[in-house]
Design a protein around this motif. Structure first.
Motif, PDB file in Angstrom:
ATOM      1  N   UNK A   1     -72.561 -23.494 -34.893  1.00 42.50           N
ATOM      2  CA  UNK A   1     -71.337 -23.119 -34.343  1.00 42.50           C
ATOM      3  C   UNK A   1     -70.220 -23.632 -33.102  1.00 42.50           C
ATOM      4  N   UNK A   2     -71.423 -23.880 -32.326  1.00 37.67           N
ATOM      5  CA  UNK A   2     -71.064 -23.788 -30.935  1.00 37.67           C
ATOM      6  C   UNK A   2     -70.088 -25.280 -31.001  1.00 37.67           C
ATOM      7  N   UNK A   3     -69.985 -26.589 -31.426  1.00 41.73           N
ATOM      8  CA  UNK A   3     -69.207 -26.855 -30.966  1.00 41.73           C
ATOM      9  C   UNK A   3     -67.576 -26.641 -31.463  1.00 41.73           C
ATOM     10  N   UNK A   4     -67.712 -25.340 -32.638  1.00 46.64           N
ATOM     11  CA  UNK A   4     -66.534 -25.460 -33.294  1.00 46.64           C
ATOM     12  C   UNK A   4     -65.746 -23.781 -32.745  1.00 46.64           C
ATOM     13  N   UNK A   5     -66.448 -23.301 -32.281  1.00 48.42           N
ATOM     14  CA  UNK A   5     -65.834 -22.475 -32.176  1.00 48.42           C
ATOM     15  C   UNK A   5     -65.889 -22.193 -29.971  1.00 48.42           C
ATOM     16  N   UNK A   6     -66.997 -22.408 -30.213  1.00 46.37           N
ATOM     17  CA  UNK A   6     -67.141 -22.221 -28.028  1.00 46.37           C
ATOM     18  C   UNK A   6     -65.810 -22.205 -27.604  1.00 46.37           C
ATOM     19  N   UNK A   7     -65.335 -23.535 -27.049  1.00 45.43           N
ATOM     20  CA  UNK A   7     -64.947 -23.884 -26.020  1.00 45.43           C
ATOM     21  C   UNK A   7     -63.366 -22.815 -26.502  1.00 45.43           C
ATOM     22  N   UNK A   8     -63.002 -22.127 -27.535  1.00 45.98           N
ATOM     23  CA  UNK A   8     -62.310 -21.131 -27.735  1.00 45.98           C
ATOM     24  C   UNK A   8     -62.257 -20.174 -26.973  1.00 45.98           C
ATOM     25  N   UNK A   9     -63.102 -19.632 -27.327  1.00 46.50           N
ATOM     26  CA  UNK A   9     -64.198 -17.932 -27.151  1.00 46.50           C
ATOM     27  C   UNK A   9     -63.936 -18.349 -25.183  1.00 46.50           C
ATOM     28  N   UNK A  10     -64.476 -19.486 -25.037  1.00 43.45           N
ATOM     29  CA  UNK A  10     -64.705 -19.310 -23.255  1.00 43.45           C
ATOM     30  C   UNK A  10     -63.663 -19.104 -22.542  1.00 43.45           C
ATOM     31  N   UNK A  11     -62.392 -19.883 -22.818  1.00 44.40           N
ATOM     32  CA  UNK A  11     -60.722 -19.679 -22.514  1.00 44.40           C
ATOM     33  C   UNK A  11     -60.868 -18.267 -23.048  1.00 44.40           C
ATOM     34  N   UNK A  12     -60.951 -17.165 -24.001  1.00 47.89           N
ATOM     35  CA  UNK A  12     -61.007 -16.135 -23.944  1.00 47.89           C
ATOM     36  C   UNK A  12     -61.653 -15.087 -22.852  1.00 47.89           C
ATOM     37  N   UNK A  13     -62.652 -15.336 -23.578  1.00 49.22           N
ATOM     38  CA  UNK A  13     -63.849 -14.882 -21.840  1.00 49.22           C
ATOM     39  C   UNK A  13     -62.731 -14.811 -20.824  1.00 49.22           C
ATOM     40  N   UNK A  14     -62.174 -16.276 -19.967  1.00 51.58           N
ATOM     41  CA  UNK A  14     -62.083 -16.035 -19.053  1.00 51.58           C
ATOM     42  C   UNK A  14     -60.949 -14.895 -18.680  1.00 51.58           C
ATOM     43  N   UNK A  15     -60.062 -15.032 -19.788  1.00 50.42           N
ATOM     44  CA  UNK A  15     -58.712 -14.531 -19.442  1.00 50.42           C
ATOM     45  C   UNK A  15     -58.638 -12.942 -19.755  1.00 50.42           C
ATOM     46  N   UNK A  16     -59.382 -12.518 -20.981  1.00 51.33           N
ATOM     47  CA  UNK A  16     -60.159 -10.832 -21.053  1.00 51.33           C
ATOM     48  C   UNK A  16     -61.111 -10.449 -20.963  1.00 51.33           C
ATOM     49  N   UNK A  17     -62.189 -10.954 -19.892  1.00 56.34           N
ATOM     50  CA  UNK A  17     -63.307 -10.231 -19.411  1.00 56.34           C
ATOM     51  C   UNK A  17     -64.314 -10.168 -19.937  1.00 56.34           C
ATOM     52  N   UNK A  18     -64.305 -10.928 -21.411  1.00 51.00           N
ATOM     53  CA  UNK A  18     -65.952 -11.467 -22.321  1.00 51.00           C
ATOM     54  C   UNK A  18     -66.383  -9.865 -23.004  1.00 51.00           C
ATOM     55  N   UNK A  19     -65.041  -9.197 -23.081  1.00 49.10           N
ATOM     56  CA  UNK A  19     -65.531  -7.871 -24.236  1.00 49.10           C
ATOM     57  C   UNK A  19     -65.979  -8.796 -25.418  1.00 49.10           C
ATOM     58  N   UNK A  20     -66.548  -8.070 -26.528  1.00 50.23           N
ATOM     59  CA  UNK A  20     -67.623  -7.920 -27.275  1.00 50.23           C
ATOM     60  C   UNK A  20     -66.705  -7.406 -28.331  1.00 50.23           C
ATOM     61  N   UNK A  21     -66.461  -6.102 -28.503  1.00 53.11           N
ATOM     62  CA  UNK A  21     -65.192  -5.113 -28.557  1.00 53.11           C
ATOM     63  C   UNK A  21     -63.557  -6.137 -28.695  1.00 53.11           C
ATOM     64  N   UNK A  22     -63.331  -6.408 -27.633  1.00 48.51           N
ATOM     65  CA  UNK A  22     -62.043  -6.659 -27.923  1.00 48.51           C
ATOM     66  C   UNK A  22     -61.856  -8.593 -28.851  1.00 48.51           C
ATOM     67  N   UNK A  23     -62.902  -9.085 -28.524  1.00 47.68           N
ATOM     68  CA  UNK A  23     -62.943  -9.845 -29.140  1.00 47.68           C
ATOM     69  C   UNK A  23     -63.007  -9.312 -30.665  1.00 47.68           C
ATOM     70  N   UNK A  24     -63.931  -8.636 -31.295  1.00 46.35           N
ATOM     71  CA  UNK A  24     -63.768  -8.308 -32.253  1.00 46.35           C
ATOM     72  C   UNK A  24     -62.781  -8.017 -33.031  1.00 46.35           C
ATOM     73  N   UNK A  25     -61.677  -6.968 -32.492  1.00 41.57           N
ATOM     74  CA  UNK A  25     -60.716  -6.767 -32.198  1.00 41.57           C
ATOM     75  C   UNK A  25     -59.150  -7.860 -32.602  1.00 41.57           C
ATOM     76  N   UNK A  26     -59.641  -8.878 -32.011  1.00 42.58           N
ATOM     77  CA  UNK A  26     -58.448  -9.727 -31.886  1.00 42.58           C
ATOM     78  C   UNK A  26     -58.825 -10.750 -32.992  1.00 42.58           C
ATOM     79  N   UNK A  27     -60.564 -10.649 -33.713  1.00 40.33           N
ATOM     80  CA  UNK A  27     -60.208 -11.133 -35.193  1.00 40.33           C
ATOM     81  C   UNK A  27     -60.609 -10.634 -35.957  1.00 40.33           C
ATOM     82  N   UNK A  28     -59.963  -8.886 -36.201  1.00 40.65           N
ATOM     83  CA  UNK A  28     -59.110  -8.286 -36.945  1.00 40.65           C
ATOM     84  C   UNK A  28     -58.122  -8.172 -37.232  1.00 40.65           C
ATOM     85  N   UNK A  29     -57.320  -8.012 -36.355  1.00 39.74           N
ATOM     86  CA  UNK A  29     -56.388  -8.311 -35.877  1.00 39.74           C
ATOM     87  C   UNK A  29     -55.612  -9.584 -36.495  1.00 39.74           C
ATOM     88  N   UNK A  30     -56.173 -10.490 -36.369  1.00 32.35           N
ATOM     89  CA  UNK A  30     -55.618 -11.570 -36.666  1.00 32.35           C
ATOM     90  C   UNK A  30     -56.118 -11.909 -38.730  1.00 32.35           C
TER      91      UNK A  30
END
Length: 179
Positions: free
Chosen positions: A45-74
Protein backbone atom coordinates in the motif's frame (compact mmCIF):
# COMPACT_ATOMS: atom_id res chain seq x y z
CA UNK A 1 -30.33 3.12 -17.97
CA UNK A 2 -30.74 4.41 -14.45
CA UNK A 3 -27.70 5.25 -12.42
CA UNK A 4 -26.82 3.05 -9.51
CA UNK A 5 -25.33 5.03 -6.60
CA UNK A 6 -23.29 2.04 -5.41
CA UNK A 7 -21.53 1.73 -8.79
CA UNK A 8 -20.96 5.48 -8.91
CA UNK A 9 -19.47 5.37 -5.39
CA UNK A 10 -17.30 2.28 -6.03
CA UNK A 11 -14.19 4.01 -7.38
CA UNK A 12 -14.08 6.88 -4.87
CA UNK A 13 -14.61 4.24 -2.17
CA UNK A 14 -11.67 2.22 -3.55
CA UNK A 15 -9.39 5.26 -3.35
CA UNK A 16 -10.57 6.01 0.18
CA UNK A 17 -10.05 2.36 1.17
CA UNK A 18 -6.51 2.43 -0.20
CA UNK A 19 -5.81 5.55 1.85
CA UNK A 20 -7.42 4.07 4.97
CA UNK A 21 -5.62 0.76 4.47
CA UNK A 22 -2.27 2.50 4.17
CA UNK A 23 -2.96 4.51 7.31
CA UNK A 24 -4.17 1.45 9.26
CA UNK A 25 -1.16 -0.60 8.14
CA UNK A 26 1.18 2.17 9.29
CA UNK A 27 -0.56 2.35 12.66
CA UNK A 28 -0.55 -1.43 13.13
CA UNK A 29 3.06 -1.68 12.00
CA UNK A 30 3.99 0.78 14.71
CA UNK A 31 2.14 -1.39 17.22
CA UNK A 32 3.35 -4.80 15.94
CA UNK A 33 6.68 -4.15 14.14
CA UNK A 34 7.68 -7.85 14.07
CA UNK A 35 4.69 -8.98 11.97
CA UNK A 36 5.75 -10.08 8.45
CA UNK A 37 2.15 -9.91 7.22
CA UNK A 38 1.82 -6.25 8.24
CA UNK A 39 5.12 -5.45 6.57
CA UNK A 40 3.87 -7.09 3.36
CA UNK A 41 0.58 -5.16 3.46
CA UNK A 42 2.37 -1.92 4.26
CA UNK A 43 4.86 -2.40 1.41
CA UNK A 44 2.02 -3.06 -1.06
CA UNK A 45 0.00 0.00 0.00
CA UNK A 46 2.91 2.36 0.53
CA UNK A 47 3.48 3.32 -3.12
CA UNK A 48 -0.18 4.26 -3.59
CA UNK A 49 -0.90 6.24 -0.45
CA UNK A 50 2.14 7.15 1.61
CA UNK A 51 3.20 10.27 -0.28
CA UNK A 52 -0.26 11.73 0.35
CA UNK A 53 -0.19 10.89 4.04
CA UNK A 54 3.30 12.30 4.41
CA UNK A 55 2.00 15.65 3.17
CA UNK A 56 -1.10 15.47 5.38
CA UNK A 57 1.04 14.63 8.42
CA UNK A 58 3.37 17.49 7.65
CA UNK A 59 0.55 20.04 7.60
CA UNK A 60 -1.79 18.55 10.23
CA UNK A 61 0.72 17.30 12.84
CA UNK A 62 0.21 13.56 12.23
CA UNK A 63 -2.93 12.82 14.23
CA UNK A 64 -4.48 9.43 13.40
CA UNK A 65 -7.86 10.67 14.69
CA UNK A 66 -7.69 13.62 12.30
CA UNK A 67 -6.75 11.28 9.43
CA UNK A 68 -9.76 9.08 10.26
CA UNK A 69 -12.01 12.16 10.39
CA UNK A 70 -10.74 13.29 6.98
CA UNK A 71 -11.43 9.86 5.45
CA UNK A 72 -14.87 9.63 7.08
CA UNK A 73 -15.86 13.11 5.90
CA UNK A 74 -14.61 12.38 2.37
CA UNK A 75 -16.57 9.09 2.33
CA UNK A 76 -19.78 10.81 3.43
CA UNK A 77 -19.38 13.62 0.90
CA UNK A 78 -18.69 11.16 -1.95
CA UNK A 79 -21.63 8.92 -0.98
CA UNK A 80 -24.01 11.88 -0.82
CA UNK A 81 -22.68 13.18 -4.16
CA UNK A 82 -23.29 9.82 -5.82
CA UNK A 83 -26.84 9.56 -4.39
CA UNK A 84 -28.06 13.01 -5.39
CA UNK A 85 -30.91 13.09 -7.87
CA UNK A 86 -30.92 16.81 -8.63
CA UNK A 87 -27.80 17.14 -10.71
CA UNK A 88 -25.43 14.76 -12.42
CA UNK A 89 -22.55 17.15 -11.82
CA UNK A 90 -22.04 15.84 -8.29
CA UNK A 91 -21.41 12.20 -9.19
CA UNK A 92 -19.30 13.34 -12.15
CA UNK A 93 -17.27 15.45 -9.77
CA UNK A 94 -16.84 12.65 -7.20
CA UNK A 95 -15.59 10.12 -9.76
CA UNK A 96 -13.43 12.48 -11.76
CA UNK A 97 -11.79 13.99 -8.67
CA UNK A 98 -11.10 10.44 -7.42
CA UNK A 99 -9.47 9.60 -10.78
CA UNK A 100 -7.36 12.76 -10.72
CA UNK A 101 -6.39 12.03 -7.12
CA UNK A 102 -5.42 8.46 -8.04
CA UNK A 103 -3.31 9.74 -10.93
CA UNK A 104 -1.65 12.22 -8.58
CA UNK A 105 -0.92 9.41 -6.10
CA UNK A 106 0.57 7.26 -8.87
CA UNK A 107 2.70 10.13 -10.13
CA UNK A 108 3.93 11.10 -6.67
CA UNK A 109 4.65 7.50 -5.68
CA UNK A 110 6.68 7.08 -8.86
CA UNK A 111 8.96 9.89 -7.73
CA UNK A 112 8.32 11.62 -11.04
CA UNK A 113 11.18 13.95 -11.63
CA UNK A 114 12.74 15.81 -14.49
CA UNK A 115 16.19 14.27 -14.09
CA UNK A 116 15.46 10.77 -15.36
CA UNK A 117 16.40 9.40 -18.76
CA UNK A 118 13.26 7.40 -19.52
CA UNK A 119 11.27 9.82 -21.69
CA UNK A 120 13.15 12.85 -22.90
CA UNK A 121 11.37 15.95 -24.20
CA UNK A 122 12.49 19.33 -25.41
CA UNK A 123 10.65 22.42 -24.24
CA UNK A 124 9.82 25.17 -26.77
CA UNK A 125 12.65 27.19 -25.24
CA UNK A 126 15.08 24.42 -26.23
CA UNK A 127 15.64 23.17 -22.66
CA UNK A 128 15.65 19.33 -22.56
CA UNK A 129 13.87 17.51 -19.73
CA UNK A 130 12.50 14.04 -19.08
CA UNK A 131 9.77 12.37 -17.04
CA UNK A 132 9.36 8.91 -15.55
CA UNK A 133 6.15 7.28 -14.35
CA UNK A 134 6.00 3.86 -12.74
CA UNK A 135 3.15 1.87 -14.28
CA UNK A 136 3.22 -1.24 -12.09
CA UNK A 137 0.26 -3.58 -12.26
CA UNK A 138 -1.26 -1.99 -9.12
CA UNK A 139 -0.96 1.52 -10.53
CA UNK A 140 -2.31 0.42 -13.90
CA UNK A 141 -5.22 -1.41 -12.24
CA UNK A 142 -6.20 1.64 -10.18
CA UNK A 143 -6.01 3.95 -13.20
CA UNK A 144 -7.92 1.44 -15.36
CA UNK A 145 -10.68 1.13 -12.76
CA UNK A 146 -10.83 4.91 -12.52
CA UNK A 147 -11.20 5.27 -16.26
CA UNK A 148 -13.97 2.65 -16.23
CA UNK A 149 -15.74 4.50 -13.40
CA UNK A 150 -15.59 7.75 -15.34
CA UNK A 151 -16.90 6.00 -18.45
CA UNK A 152 -19.81 4.63 -16.40
CA UNK A 153 -20.58 8.18 -15.22
CA UNK A 154 -20.74 9.33 -18.83
CA UNK A 155 -22.95 6.40 -19.89
CA UNK A 156 -25.33 6.96 -16.95
CA UNK A 157 -25.55 10.68 -17.65
CA UNK A 158 -26.16 10.21 -21.38
CA UNK A 159 -28.82 7.57 -20.65
CA UNK A 160 -30.64 9.94 -18.32
CA UNK A 161 -30.37 12.78 -20.83
CA UNK A 162 -31.82 10.54 -23.53
CA UNK A 163 -34.75 9.57 -21.27
CA UNK A 164 -35.40 13.23 -20.42
CA UNK A 165 -35.35 14.23 -24.09
CA UNK A 166 -37.79 11.45 -24.99
CA UNK A 167 -40.16 12.50 -22.21
CA UNK A 168 -39.91 16.12 -23.34
CA UNK A 169 -40.60 15.13 -26.94
CA UNK A 170 -43.69 13.16 -25.89
CA UNK A 171 -44.97 16.12 -23.85
CA UNK A 172 -44.38 18.52 -26.76
CA UNK A 173 -46.24 16.24 -29.16
CA UNK A 174 -49.14 15.97 -26.68
CA UNK A 175 -49.17 19.75 -26.26
CA UNK A 176 -49.18 20.29 -30.05
CA UNK A 177 -52.04 17.84 -30.41
CA UNK A 178 -54.04 19.58 -27.66
CA UNK A 179 -53.56 23.01 -29.26
Amino acid sequence: MTRKPLLLFAFPALILLILAGGRAATFLLGTYPASPALWRIWLELRPLSMMFWQQVDLYLSGSMALDAAILTAASIVCWMACRTRKSAAFFFLANHVALLFAAMMVASSSHSETASTIAAFTAPSGHPFSLILDFTWQNSLVLGLGTAACAYCHVAFLGEARQRSRALAVRLIALQRDL
